[in-house]
Design an enzyme around this catalytic site. Sequence first.
Site, PDB file in Angstrom:
ATOM      1  NE  ARG A  96      75.144  14.855  38.522  1.00 44.91           N
ATOM      2  CZ  ARG A  96      74.754  14.235  39.623  1.00 44.91           C
ATOM      3  NH1 ARG A  96      75.370  13.151  40.039  1.00 44.91           N
ATOM      4  NH2 ARG A  96      73.728  14.695  40.328  1.00 44.91           N
ATOM      5  CG  ASN A 150      70.382   7.417  36.755  1.00 44.97           C
ATOM      6  OD1 ASN A 150      69.362   6.733  36.643  1.00 44.97           O
ATOM      7  ND2 ASN A 150      70.763   7.931  37.912  1.00 44.97           N
ATOM      8  CB  CYS A 171      65.491   3.658  40.308  1.00 48.17           C
ATOM      9  SG  CYS A 171      65.589   5.384  40.824  1.00 48.17           S
ATOM     10  CG  HIS A 201      64.849   9.365  37.782  1.00 49.01           C
ATOM     11  ND1 HIS A 201      66.087   9.937  37.626  1.00 49.01           N
ATOM     12  CD2 HIS A 201      65.007   8.371  38.697  1.00 49.01           C
ATOM     13  CE1 HIS A 201      66.960   9.303  38.409  1.00 49.01           C
ATOM     14  NE2 HIS A 201      66.318   8.359  39.053  1.00 49.01           N
ATOM     15  CE1 TYR A 251      66.028  12.794  39.717  1.00 54.99           C
ATOM     16  CE2 TYR A 251      65.089  11.097  41.130  1.00 54.99           C
ATOM     17  CZ  TYR A 251      66.187  11.759  40.612  1.00 54.99           C
ATOM     18  OH  TYR A 251      67.442  11.386  40.998  1.00 54.99           O
TER      19      TYR A 251
END
Length: 432
Positions: A96, A150, A171, A201, A251
């Site tokens: 990540r 995700n 989510c 998102h 987002y």
Amino acid sequence: MKEALKLVVIGAGSSYTPELMEGIIMHHHELPVGEVWLVDIEEGKEKLHTIAELSKRMVAKAGLPITVVETLNRREAVAGADFVCTQIRVGMLEARKWDELIPLRYNVIGQETTGPGGMMKGLRTIPVILDICRDIEELAPDAWLLNFTNPAGMVTEAVHKYSSVKSVGLCNSPIGFQKWLSGFFGLPAEKIYSEFVGINHLHWVSDVVVNGESKLQELIDYPQSYKASNVPFDSWDHRFLNGLKAIPSYYLSYFYMTDAMLAEQKETAATTGSRAEVVKRVEEELFELYRNEELQEKPKQLEQRGGAYYSEAAVLLMRSIYNDARDIQTLNVRNNGIISFLPDDASIEVNCIVTKQGPLPVPLRKIPQSVGGLLAAVKQYESLTIEAAVHGDRDIALQALVHHPLVPSVTVAEQLLDEMLEKNKTYLPLFN
């Protein structure tokens, strides 16, 4: 109706799992889970053990007939399951970190579910999730797969396209917004209807109705817009929202305020480190707490992790499927014509009535006129990313990246793709 349900949590070494356990304990009277199988991989063995021990202490304190099993044997766990929750992170927080940092070198937003970072996460994750689905198809064909992993929209769409597993994507963003609204209006959440339009998102709230009356304009005029603790920028322009006639998901800051968000990310990366590095520190503190043998409940510090209400969303969904509750929840499901300009097999994030047969999407009353172009473009990028992930196809991956609204040119896309594929090659066997 089955008296004792078998729940499997894959990626159970996650710091979120105690919250899920709390939800299972709290709702046991309406969701009689008898077995919780906590599954992880060899690298997560130590964290898995810590979580399993804490889970056992939580169950013992509640005095409930729930057996907690920890295992690295996924197939044994999945066999005969009623519900399977996936919350995996392929490549862990280290991967990540590079999803977030590499794009910044090219002046592109670096975020784990949006843009190039989201694509790399999808490429790493989709083949692993589809592998889990093959186990479910064989060993628990009636189970429901609840996916938290995700990028949830892409993962859910991939499962619908490439497996026969009954799956729903979840989510915490919609439930977080609804809780905020509940506080704002001083009413229980079920008395407020928010219409969500979009994909994971990338959604807009196109109306908020209380007692049959639209409150959307009142919310647009309210000076303190809703934000999440893990997304830093929240000052929406009032004139813009007034014309949009909707409330964007936080987002969407990455798309609507790209310059400010990019500057914010660069500054943060240079000072406190990437979001992944911050989360790593929070996780270390949490696991320090979890190892304390006196601890018998979810610690308050878990809320800093940025995933509040995930478990509530999961437990509510399981409860509603099990009890045929027919309540309304915001979920990631197959489009089937709900948003007319997106493909039928696209995964969308909308309100659904939850039945024993699964979620039924509610037809939309309002789709803001301005959002169609952005929604279609990002959905195209997602669909291309899924194809690239399934086939290990570099050319399709490049098309996905070039057509993402946050990537400025083919040249940047090619350089970014080369560098990120190289960094991720351990986790991308299909590309090698």
